[in-house]
Design a protein around this motif. Structure first.
Motif, PDB file in Angstrom:
ATOM      1  N   ALA A  36       0.831  -1.211   0.000  1.00 55.99           N
ATOM      2  CA  ALA A  36       0.000   0.000   0.000  1.00 55.99           C
ATOM      3  C   ALA A  36       0.867   1.263   0.000  1.00 55.99           C
ATOM      4  O   ALA A  36       0.606   2.227  -0.733  1.00 55.99           O
ATOM      5  CB  ALA A  36      -0.917  -0.012   1.224  1.00 55.99           C
ATOM      6  N   LEU A  37       1.906   1.254   0.801  1.00 57.63           N
ATOM      7  CA  LEU A  37       2.804   2.411   0.872  1.00 57.63           C
ATOM      8  C   LEU A  37       3.509   2.629  -0.465  1.00 57.63           C
ATOM      9  O   LEU A  37       3.664   3.767  -0.937  1.00 57.63           O
ATOM     10  CB  LEU A  37       3.842   2.186   1.986  1.00 57.63           C
ATOM     11  CG  LEU A  37       4.761   3.368   2.276  1.00 57.63           C
ATOM     12  CD1 LEU A  37       4.060   4.377   3.151  1.00 57.63           C
ATOM     13  CD2 LEU A  37       6.059   2.903   2.944  1.00 57.63           C
ATOM     14  N   ILE A  38       3.944   1.536  -1.061  1.00 63.17           N
ATOM     15  CA  ILE A  38       4.622   1.622  -2.355  1.00 63.17           C
ATOM     16  C   ILE A  38       3.673   2.190  -3.414  1.00 63.17           C
ATOM     17  O   ILE A  38       4.051   3.049  -4.212  1.00 63.17           O
ATOM     18  CB  ILE A  38       5.145   0.226  -2.784  1.00 63.17           C
ATOM     19  CG1 ILE A  38       6.232  -0.240  -1.808  1.00 63.17           C
ATOM     20  CG2 ILE A  38       5.676   0.248  -4.207  1.00 63.17           C
ATOM     21  CD1 ILE A  38       6.576  -1.718  -1.913  1.00 63.17           C
ATOM     22  N   ALA A  39       2.421   1.716  -3.387  1.00 62.46           N
ATOM     23  CA  ALA A  39       1.425   2.196  -4.345  1.00 62.46           C
ATOM     24  C   ALA A  39       1.247   3.710  -4.194  1.00 62.46           C
ATOM     25  O   ALA A  39       1.226   4.449  -5.184  1.00 62.46           O
ATOM     26  CB  ALA A  39       0.093   1.475  -4.111  1.00 62.46           C
ATOM     27  N   GLU A  40       1.161   4.166  -2.956  1.00 71.53           N
ATOM     28  CA  GLU A  40       0.978   5.591  -2.696  1.00 71.53           C
ATOM     29  C   GLU A  40       2.160   6.390  -3.243  1.00 71.53           C
ATOM     30  O   GLU A  40       1.987   7.392  -3.934  1.00 71.53           O
ATOM     31  CB  GLU A  40       0.832   5.802  -1.185  1.00 71.53           C
ATOM     32  CG  GLU A  40       0.243   7.157  -0.830  1.00 71.53           C
ATOM     33  CD  GLU A  40       0.351   7.438   0.658  1.00 71.53           C
ATOM     34  OE1 GLU A  40       0.065   6.510   1.455  1.00 71.53           O
ATOM     35  OE2 GLU A  40       0.752   8.567   1.018  1.00 71.53           O
ATOM     36  N   ARG A  41       3.371   5.917  -2.952  1.00 73.70           N
ATOM     37  CA  ARG A  41       4.575   6.600  -3.444  1.00 73.70           C
ATOM     38  C   ARG A  41       4.611   6.660  -4.974  1.00 73.70           C
ATOM     39  O   ARG A  41       5.045   7.644  -5.569  1.00 73.70           O
ATOM     40  CB  ARG A  41       5.817   5.872  -2.909  1.00 73.70           C
ATOM     41  CG  ARG A  41       7.136   6.278  -3.545  1.00 73.70           C
ATOM     42  CD  ARG A  41       7.681   7.599  -3.005  1.00 73.70           C
ATOM     43  NE  ARG A  41       8.083   7.470  -1.632  1.00 73.70           N
ATOM     44  CZ  ARG A  41       9.350   7.510  -1.201  1.00 73.70           C
ATOM     45  NH1 ARG A  41      10.319   7.689  -2.048  1.00 73.70           N
ATOM     46  NH2 ARG A  41       9.616   7.373   0.082  1.00 73.70           N
ATOM     47  N   ALA A  42       4.133   5.578  -5.611  1.00 70.79           N
ATOM     48  CA  ALA A  42       4.165   5.507  -7.069  1.00 70.79           C
ATOM     49  C   ALA A  42       2.999   6.268  -7.704  1.00 70.79           C
ATOM     50  O   ALA A  42       2.966   6.444  -8.923  1.00 70.79           O
ATOM     51  CB  ALA A  42       4.144   4.038  -7.506  1.00 70.79           C
ATOM     52  N   GLY A  43       2.044   6.735  -6.887  1.00 71.60           N
ATOM     53  CA  GLY A  43       0.860   7.383  -7.434  1.00 71.60           C
ATOM     54  C   GLY A  43      -0.031   6.418  -8.196  1.00 71.60           C
ATOM     55  O   GLY A  43      -0.628   6.751  -9.217  1.00 71.60           O
ATOM     56  N   VAL A  44      -0.114   5.180  -7.689  1.00 74.13           N
ATOM     57  CA  VAL A  44      -0.885   4.120  -8.339  1.00 74.13           C
ATOM     58  C   VAL A  44      -1.903   3.622  -7.315  1.00 74.13           C
ATOM     59  O   VAL A  44      -1.617   3.617  -6.119  1.00 74.13           O
ATOM     60  CB  VAL A  44       0.075   2.967  -8.756  1.00 74.13           C
ATOM     61  CG1 VAL A  44      -0.693   1.706  -9.122  1.00 74.13           C
ATOM     62  CG2 VAL A  44       0.986   3.412  -9.895  1.00 74.13           C
ATOM     63  N   ALA A  48      -4.523  -1.560  -8.304  1.00 75.64           N
ATOM     64  CA  ALA A  48      -3.656  -1.752  -9.476  1.00 75.64           C
ATOM     65  C   ALA A  48      -2.309  -2.320  -9.040  1.00 75.64           C
ATOM     66  O   ALA A  48      -1.750  -3.211  -9.689  1.00 75.64           O
ATOM     67  CB  ALA A  48      -3.463  -0.427 -10.198  1.00 75.64           C
ATOM     68  N   ALA A  49      -1.790  -1.793  -7.920  1.00 72.87           N
ATOM     69  CA  ALA A  49      -0.499  -2.280  -7.424  1.00 72.87           C
ATOM     70  C   ALA A  49      -0.587  -3.770  -7.127  1.00 72.87           C
ATOM     71  O   ALA A  49       0.291  -4.550  -7.508  1.00 72.87           O
ATOM     72  CB  ALA A  49      -0.090  -1.505  -6.174  1.00 72.87           C
TER      73      ALA A  49
END
Lengths: 201, 201
Positions: A36-44, A48-49
């Motif tokens: 979830a954190l990675i998705a937020e950082r990627a703007g995704v 989808a992530a």
């Protein structure tokens, strides 16, 4: 008509997730990071992530693959512009010994540290690292222009890559650039002296 | 009459806590470990543990100090039994290149990985690592019997220790003993050739 752009979008999304993941691992370590954190950082979106990468392990596998390849491509491109002969060796040694001093090594180290105590992550990393390691070896042989059939050549190329990782460690907590520069010079002279006879280009 | 045994008990307690701490960090990483867990592993009461080491950082500082010193003492002792001359160099290189392949390196790596993202732990580790690193350098120069005034000698000794750390990394997730043995042989021959002129014993 729709198919091509969608594939492209999908590739871009994967790439953004991978880069965000490595940034997050480098900054917070494995345990501080969720998909979830990675998705937020990627703007995704989180959905989808998770469609692309159901687990952190899957993200790691894709990241090591993509970034290992990207790093070696860059090495090849930069080396293509180098002249032949003696100054070339020093420039190649400099590039190789600087390979593990960036934020990607920091991220990889977080993963290695965790994998040394986490069987699941280790199972993902070991075959990937073996492949990336073999590729790095192949590219280094090619760039140095040496013949691996020569006695000790293979071991000296391996030692160069092991040294590079050791220098990466030494650069982890402090900026080790100055000291590393002197080691680059001496290592290049050493390789030159030992490999001189077997160099092919 | 009571004073001496109490001091001794206190030293033993400290030592047990330090060893338990490094085992715990090596097995579970920094984030999976508390002072309470370390106390339990050491068979020491939580209160006694906190009396000796109020924080994990204090334990780390003591551990890096004690274990770094113990490792170098062992190196010196083992080297004292070696013959002079050429086979000695290979044996010394073997010892130095094996320095970072044990469980203590695994534990230290956990701490390095965390320190690269944790300002507080980094502030503890950086000066300690610098001191242990200087000591390792001094001992290696002594064991190799080389003269640091010679051109490139200092850099080659440093490269040997950086190579050792790189080999430690390569040994983290898989057993790298066989490959390392070949690198030891080649590196010993290389050092011999490069340092030959300046060797003093």
């Amino acid at each position: 008509m729709l198919r091509e752009p969608q594939q492209e979008r999908s590739r871009t999304t994967r790439r953004r997730l991978i880069e965000a993941a490595m940034e997050c691992f480098g900054e917070r370590g494995w345990h501080g990071v969720t998909v979830a954190l990675i998705a937020e950082r990627a703007g995704v979106s989180r959905g989808a992530a998770q469609h692309h990468f159901p687990t952190r392990e899957a993200l790691v596998a894709a990241a090591v693959d993509l970034l290992g390849e990207a790093q070696l491509d860059e090495l090849r491109t930069r080396a293509a512009g180098l002249p032949a002969g003696s100054p070339r060796i020093e420039r190649v040694v400099e590039m190789v010994l600087n390979l593990y001093t960036g934020p990607m090594f920091r991220a990889a180290l977080q993963l290695w540290a965790v994998a040394s105590t986490d069987e699941q992550l280790r199972a993902v990393l070991v075959p990937l690292e073996a492949r990336v390691g073999r590729e790095a070896h192949r590219v280094t042989v090619e760039l140095l222009g040496v013949d691996e059939a020569g006695a000790g050549v293979r071991e000296l190329v391996q030692a160069t890559l092991d040294l590079a990782r050791g220098l990466g460690l030494a650069n982890l907590l402090t900026d080790d650039t100055r000291r590393r520069r002197q080691i680059v010079r001496e290592w290049a002279a050493t390789l030159e002296a030992r490999l001189g006879e077997t160099r092919v280009s």
